[in-house]
Design a protein around this motif. Structure first.
Motif, PDB file in Angstrom:
ATOM      1  N   HIS A 550       0.868  -1.205   0.044  1.00 26.94           N
ATOM      2  CA  HIS A 550       0.046  -0.065   0.049  1.00 26.94           C
ATOM      3  C   HIS A 550       0.906   1.241   0.120  1.00 26.94           C
ATOM      4  O   HIS A 550       0.331   2.440   0.193  1.00 26.94           O
ATOM      5  CB  HIS A 550      -0.964  -0.150   1.099  1.00 26.94           C
ATOM      6  N   GLN A 551       2.157   1.165  -0.421  1.00 27.78           N
ATOM      7  CA  GLN A 551       3.051   2.432  -0.169  1.00 27.78           C
ATOM      8  C   GLN A 551       2.495   3.638  -1.145  1.00 27.78           C
ATOM      9  O   GLN A 551       2.730   4.532  -1.081  1.00 27.78           O
ATOM     10  CB  GLN A 551       4.517   1.781  -0.555  1.00 27.78           C
ATOM     11  N   HIS A 552       2.129   2.974  -2.549  1.00 31.42           N
ATOM     12  CA  HIS A 552       1.747   3.861  -3.542  1.00 31.42           C
ATOM     13  C   HIS A 552       0.558   4.737  -3.105  1.00 31.42           C
ATOM     14  O   HIS A 552       0.497   5.939  -3.208  1.00 31.42           O
ATOM     15  CB  HIS A 552       1.341   3.344  -5.134  1.00 31.42           C
ATOM     16  N   GLU A 553      -0.372   3.986  -2.468  1.00 29.39           N
ATOM     17  CA  GLU A 553      -1.498   4.877  -2.148  1.00 29.39           C
ATOM     18  C   GLU A 553      -1.201   5.914  -0.900  1.00 29.39           C
ATOM     19  O   GLU A 553      -1.620   7.013  -0.702  1.00 29.39           O
ATOM     20  CB  GLU A 553      -2.646   3.818  -1.351  1.00 29.39           C
ATOM     21  N   LEU A 554      -0.322   5.467   0.088  1.00 27.72           N
ATOM     22  CA  LEU A 554       0.296   6.483   1.112  1.00 27.72           C
ATOM     23  C   LEU A 554       0.829   7.881   0.656  1.00 27.72           C
ATOM     24  O   LEU A 554       0.729   8.838   0.957  1.00 27.72           O
ATOM     25  CB  LEU A 554       1.142   5.704   1.808  1.00 27.72           C
ATOM     26  N   ILE A 555       1.821   7.342  -0.382  1.00 29.75           N
ATOM     27  CA  ILE A 555       2.633   8.565  -1.039  1.00 29.75           C
ATOM     28  C   ILE A 555       1.420   9.562  -1.831  1.00 29.75           C
ATOM     29  O   ILE A 555       1.507  10.848  -1.660  1.00 29.75           O
ATOM     30  CB  ILE A 555       3.605   7.962  -1.856  1.00 29.75           C
ATOM     31  N   GLU A 556       0.391   8.877  -2.496  1.00 32.96           N
ATOM     32  CA  GLU A 556      -0.634   9.749  -3.148  1.00 32.96           C
ATOM     33  C   GLU A 556      -1.439  10.514  -1.995  1.00 32.96           C
ATOM     34  O   GLU A 556      -1.746  11.580  -2.283  1.00 32.96           O
ATOM     35  CB  GLU A 556      -1.354   8.877  -3.984  1.00 32.96           C
ATOM     36  N   ALA A 557      -1.509  10.111  -0.995  1.00 34.61           N
ATOM     37  CA  ALA A 557      -2.302  10.534   0.023  1.00 34.61           C
ATOM     38  C   ALA A 557      -1.408  12.028   0.567  1.00 34.61           C
ATOM     39  O   ALA A 557      -2.000  12.928   0.657  1.00 34.61           O
ATOM     40  CB  ALA A 557      -2.666   9.491   1.297  1.00 34.61           C
ATOM     41  N   ALA A 558      -0.205  11.798   0.790  1.00 42.33           N
ATOM     42  CA  ALA A 558       0.691  12.750   0.967  1.00 42.33           C
ATOM     43  C   ALA A 558       0.708  13.724   0.110  1.00 42.33           C
ATOM     44  O   ALA A 558       0.768  15.114   0.318  1.00 42.33           O
ATOM     45  CB  ALA A 558       1.911  12.287   1.488  1.00 42.33           C
ATOM     46  N   ARG A 559       0.668  13.486  -1.383  1.00 45.43           N
ATOM     47  CA  ARG A 559       0.727  14.351  -2.317  1.00 45.43           C
ATOM     48  C   ARG A 559      -0.715  15.122  -2.352  1.00 45.43           C
ATOM     49  O   ARG A 559      -0.577  16.323  -2.311  1.00 45.43           O
ATOM     50  CB  ARG A 559       0.710  13.766  -3.625  1.00 45.43           C
ATOM     51  N   ALA A 560      -1.650  14.769  -1.920  1.00 46.57           N
ATOM     52  CA  ALA A 560      -3.158  15.287  -2.082  1.00 46.57           C
ATOM     53  C   ALA A 560      -3.045  16.160  -0.782  1.00 46.57           C
ATOM     54  O   ALA A 560      -3.387  17.217  -0.829  1.00 46.57           O
ATOM     55  CB  ALA A 560      -4.119  14.332  -1.725  1.00 46.57           C
ATOM     56  N   HIS A 561      -2.390  15.932   0.451  1.00 48.30           N
ATOM     57  CA  HIS A 561      -2.161  16.655   1.489  1.00 48.30           C
ATOM     58  C   HIS A 561      -1.321  17.874   1.228  1.00 48.30           C
ATOM     59  O   HIS A 561      -1.689  18.968   1.545  1.00 48.30           O
ATOM     60  CB  HIS A 561      -1.338  15.790   2.819  1.00 48.30           C
ATOM     61  N   ALA A 562      -0.075  17.617   0.400  1.00 48.89           N
ATOM     62  CA  ALA A 562       0.550  18.783  -0.005  1.00 48.89           C
ATOM     63  C   ALA A 562      -0.111  19.680  -0.836  1.00 48.89           C
ATOM     64  O   ALA A 562      -0.128  21.009  -0.591  1.00 48.89           O
ATOM     65  CB  ALA A 562       1.673  18.298  -0.639  1.00 48.89           C
ATOM     66  N   GLU A 563      -0.828  19.213  -1.796  1.00 51.09           N
ATOM     67  CA  GLU A 563      -1.554  20.324  -2.669  1.00 51.09           C
ATOM     68  C   GLU A 563      -2.767  20.976  -1.793  1.00 51.09           C
ATOM     69  O   GLU A 563      -2.876  22.244  -1.792  1.00 51.09           O
ATOM     70  CB  GLU A 563      -2.491  19.200  -3.723  1.00 51.09           C
ATOM     71  N   ARG A 564      -3.387  20.432  -0.657  1.00 45.96           N
ATOM     72  CA  ARG A 564      -4.421  21.031   0.118  1.00 45.96           C
ATOM     73  C   ARG A 564      -3.578  22.074   0.904  1.00 45.96           C
ATOM     74  O   ARG A 564      -3.972  23.405   0.938  1.00 45.96           O
ATOM     75  CB  ARG A 564      -5.007  19.897   0.972  1.00 45.96           C
ATOM     76  N   VAL A 565      -2.463  21.745   1.467  1.00 42.17           N
ATOM     77  CA  VAL A 565      -1.721  22.800   1.922  1.00 42.17           C
ATOM     78  C   VAL A 565      -1.335  23.974   1.477  1.00 42.17           C
ATOM     79  O   VAL A 565      -1.564  25.161   1.778  1.00 42.17           O
ATOM     80  CB  VAL A 565      -0.367  22.191   2.740  1.00 42.17           C
ATOM     81  N   GLN A 566      -0.978  23.672   0.253  1.00 45.88           N
ATOM     82  CA  GLN A 566      -0.600  25.156  -0.501  1.00 45.88           C
ATOM     83  C   GLN A 566      -1.755  25.860  -0.838  1.00 45.88           C
ATOM     84  O   GLN A 566      -1.751  26.922  -0.881  1.00 45.88           O
ATOM     85  CB  GLN A 566      -0.072  24.685  -1.895  1.00 45.88           C
ATOM     86  N   TRP A 567      -2.963  25.217  -1.208  1.00 50.15           N
ATOM     87  CA  TRP A 567      -4.118  25.883  -1.685  1.00 50.15           C
ATOM     88  C   TRP A 567      -4.610  26.759  -0.366  1.00 50.15           C
ATOM     89  O   TRP A 567      -5.000  27.873  -0.448  1.00 50.15           O
ATOM     90  CB  TRP A 567      -5.271  24.962  -1.868  1.00 50.15           C
ATOM     91  N   GLU A 568      -4.534  25.991   1.033  1.00 51.15           N
ATOM     92  CA  GLU A 568      -4.943  26.794   2.199  1.00 51.15           C
ATOM     93  C   GLU A 568      -3.978  27.844   2.325  1.00 51.15           C
ATOM     94  O   GLU A 568      -4.307  29.070   2.621  1.00 51.15           O
ATOM     95  CB  GLU A 568      -4.918  25.819   3.353  1.00 51.15           C
ATOM     96  N   ALA A 569      -2.629  28.078   2.070  1.00 55.84           N
ATOM     97  CA  ALA A 569      -1.869  29.106   2.424  1.00 55.84           C
ATOM     98  C   ALA A 569      -2.183  30.119   1.415  1.00 55.84           C
ATOM     99  O   ALA A 569      -2.000  31.301   1.723  1.00 55.84           O
ATOM    100  CB  ALA A 569      -0.445  28.629   2.092  1.00 55.84           C
ATOM    101  N   PHE A 570      -2.486  29.759   0.026  1.00 53.65           N
ATOM    102  CA  PHE A 570      -3.189  30.747  -1.115  1.00 53.65           C
ATOM    103  C   PHE A 570      -4.137  31.597  -0.540  1.00 53.65           C
ATOM    104  O   PHE A 570      -4.232  32.728  -0.581  1.00 53.65           O
ATOM    105  CB  PHE A 570      -3.330  30.149  -2.274  1.00 53.65           C
TER     106      PHE A 570
END
Length: 686
Positions: A550-570
């Protein structure tokens, strides 16, 4: 740069305008004055990269630049005031990040010397080390290497092979490289310039019963070369890494050690010490926590890479958008050739990347603030340090991968001109390439973020029993079934039919974008948690296999989290923009960023029933509308990055292209007016 006054009226709009100087100040953030002073430094040709320079000369040039930084500039801000610094951690990084505009090799070599070598002495050492060793490192009297990475172990620092075994009889550590894979590798300053290194090794002592005990990875200050002759000291050897794919102004190399004796006092012992009799002690009892605490003190490398990569993206976009606003290609309806940025696909290629650059900038400003809060001591707790490390591990992969994608897209958008070294884009691509794998491989960092997300998720749910997990899985299954029910999707589709404005209105609503981005993260984390739940009752090998599955799913979840972090900062940054016209344009840019993320993951939203097919189509169509509205402001948006011609140093962004185009248009107009223009064959009647 092209000013608003110089642009044709066709690219201006009545409903919104950008106050470029005010927006530039906003983007420069808390450390605006320090950033400007750093940009003034790299505006000097003496601090700029010479494309194609032989790498031996390039290395010496960068070392000379570092010596000038020490002699002429405020380069030691992060260090204690008593030693000539300013105790300004965030401001120090803000200045160093700007060096990328002069030469990425300069920025990274400065990071090696002050952000890694000297900072390791500062943060891992104690008063004795500061008094004996730090000043020479700060003032470049001792160029130093940061010897952590090994040929056989990159991001897996805990498993490095180099050993440092304590000899109580002589009160020395015996530093040794037991096999070829344990050579320290890819080290800046190791090939030529370094005369000392901070070396990371497995610290081994003898227990009272004679048993050898490995206390894990610790750092040691080790001289490696004679400062006069440049020859390796006895027991030390190494190699030059040679010519690289980029950053050739840095003398990367390898080091090995053959039973080199290191005095006990040169163990950097803030987090672990060895007494004269060999007794080991540490203020942090748990070995794992101790290891991560030591590495956490060096998080500034990831923070600065996030900022430098974002700056590189902005440089590339300023070049490509300026060129696209001047270069013309393919005749329009009036036989006049069309400016590149007026072509729809060109807007699709570049403007979403401009939006990402803004999101990265605002997210980085928040990362810098968190870094400064922790390292200044204002908010230095285990919890805030953990949050800082997670945020750095979230943003560094995101911005460095984005930089590579941005620079490549900008290169392609400039055609053959973008491939010329004089236009900077290929050089930036080569130099930034390694950013995605050093100071933590991006994939490994995302994995760390995912583990933190899973840990926080489990704490939030307070799962103490199999029954709790079973209920969670059942609830998630019901939630998935609800969202995937055709009736629900049909209801959403019906609501959208005949009223596209309602759908568009919802998509541009801030709360809708937040809900879509947040729901994706939470769902992905919850699904990963449910999939990994059985690992707690499995044998170690089986649990590890389940995690790998399930490593790939974990990494994709982190990527989704990073995108949300950037959107919130904007989004948070938008609230601080006072000028109404600028805020209106930036809101559209934020919407473009958010909806581009949704469009990028439309398959996920459709599969999980979060969007109907009709609304999914509306996402793309509204993005197209946003691009049309933002196109008139494209030059303003990149001009607000604040980089002048002396920073871009690209012939195609110098105004020369505008001159060529005007010359060509004037000639064509004169030909048509004189009647001397040749008639196209298709207009000749047979």
């Amino acid at each position: 740069m092209t000013t608003t006054a110089e642009r044709p009226a066709s690219v201006r709009t009545a409903d919104a305008r950008v106050d470029v100087p005010t927006l530039e100040q906003h983007l420069l953030g808390r450390y605006a004055d320090l950033r400007r002073s750093a940009r003034a430094i790299v505006a000097d040709p003496a601090f700029q990269k010479i494309e194609g320079q032989p790498y031996a000369e390039h290395r010496e040039r960068v070392l000379t630049q570092l010596r000038r930084l020490v002699a002429e500039t405020d380069v030691l801000r992060a260090f204690p005031t008593a030693l000539g610094g300013a105790d300004d951690h965030g401001g120090s990084l803000a200045r160093f990040e700007e060096l990328v505009a002069g030469d990425p090799s300069l920025q990274i070599k400065a990071g090696v010397q002050w952000g890694l070598f000297a900072s390791a002495i500062l943060h891992l050492g104690t008063a004795d080390h500061h008094e004996r060793l730090l000043r020479d490192a700060m003032f470049l009297q001792v160029p130093g290497a940061f010897a952590m990475t090994e040929t056989g172990h990159g991001s897996d620092v805990a498993s490095i092979g180099t050993t440092a075994e304590y000899d109580a009889a002589t009160q020395e550590f015996v530093l040794h490289t037991p096999f070829r894979g344990a050579w320290k590798d890819y080290l800046g300053n190791a090939a030529t310039h370094g005369t000392a290194a901070v070396v990371f090794a497995q610290l081994i002592t003898a227990a009272p019963g004679g048993e050898r005990v490995n206390h894990g990875v610790h750092a040691f200050y080790v001289p490696i070369r004679d400062a006069v002759t440049g020859e390796f000291l006895p027991g030390v050897g190494g190699e030059d890494d040679g010519f690289k794919g980029g950053l050739n102004g840095i003398d990367n190399g390898r080091l090995w050690f053959d039973h080199v004796r290191v005095p006990r006092r040169d163990l950097l012992n803030r987090y672990g010490d060895v007494a004269a009799d060999g007794t080991y002690s540490s203020p942090i009892e748990n070995p794992g926590r101790r290891f991560f605490t030591m590495l956490g003190t060096l998080v500034q490398g990831r923070v600065s890479l996030d900022g430098a990569a974002t700056n590189a993206s902005k440089l590339a976009l300023a070049i490509a958008v300026t060129y696209a606003n001047q270069r013309r290609q393919f005749a329009g309806a009036d036989d006049d050739e069309v400016v590149l940025l007026d072509h729809g696909e060109h807007q699709r290629r570049l403007l979403p990347l401009v939006a990402e650059a803004y999101a990265s900038t605002y997210a980085h400003e928040e990362l810098l603030a968190a870094f400064d809060d922790v390292f200044s001591g204002r908010a230095d707790t285990p919890a805030t340090r953990a949050d800082l490390e997670t945020l750095a591990a979230t943003l560094k992969p995101t911005s460095t991968w984005t930089a590579m994608r941005t620079i490549q897209t900008c290169r392609e958008a400039c055609g053959g001109a973008g491939f010329l070294a004089e236009n900077r884009l290929v050089g930036l691509h080569q130099d930034l390439d390694v950013y995605v794998t050093f100071e933590g491989d991006n994939t490994v960092l995302y994995q760390l973020v995912a583990k933190r997300l899973l840990g926080d998720y489990a704490k939030g749910l307070k799962l103490h029993s199999a029954g709790d997990m079973a209920r969670l899985v059942a609830e998630r299954a019901a939630d998935a079934a609800l969202h995937r029910t055709p009736l629900v999707r049909a209801a959403q589709t019906i609501a959208d039919v005949g009223d596209a404005r309602r759908s568009v209105g919802q998509l541009r609503d801030e709360s809708t974008q937040r809900q879509l981005l947040t729901d994706r993260v939470e769902t992905m984390v919850a699904e990963a948690a449910a999939a990994l739940a059985p690992a707690r009752s499995l044998p170690p090998a089986a649990a590890a296999a389940l995690f790998e599955a399930h490593q790939h799913e974990l990494i994709e979840a982190a990527r989704a989290h990073a995108e949300r972090v950037q959107w919130e900062a904007f989004t948070r940054a938008l609230a601080t923009v006072d000028d109404p016209g600028t805020r209106r344009v930036l809101t559209r840019l934020r919407d473009l960023f958010g909806l581009t993320l949704v469009e990028r993951h439309l398959a996920w939203y459709l599969i999980h029933g979060r969007l109907s097919a009709g609304r999914a189509r509306t996402v793309s169509s509204y993005i197209d509308r946003l691009l049309v509205r933002l196109r008139p402001h494209a030059q303003d948006l990149v001009d607000a990055f604040g980089y002048g011609p002396e920073h871009l140093r690209a012939a195609i962004a110098s105004g020369a292209e505008q001159v060529r185009q005007e010359e060509a248009r004037a000639w064509n107009r004169a030909q048509r007016a004189s009647g001397e223009a040749a008639v196209p064959e298709r207009h000749v009647r047979g």
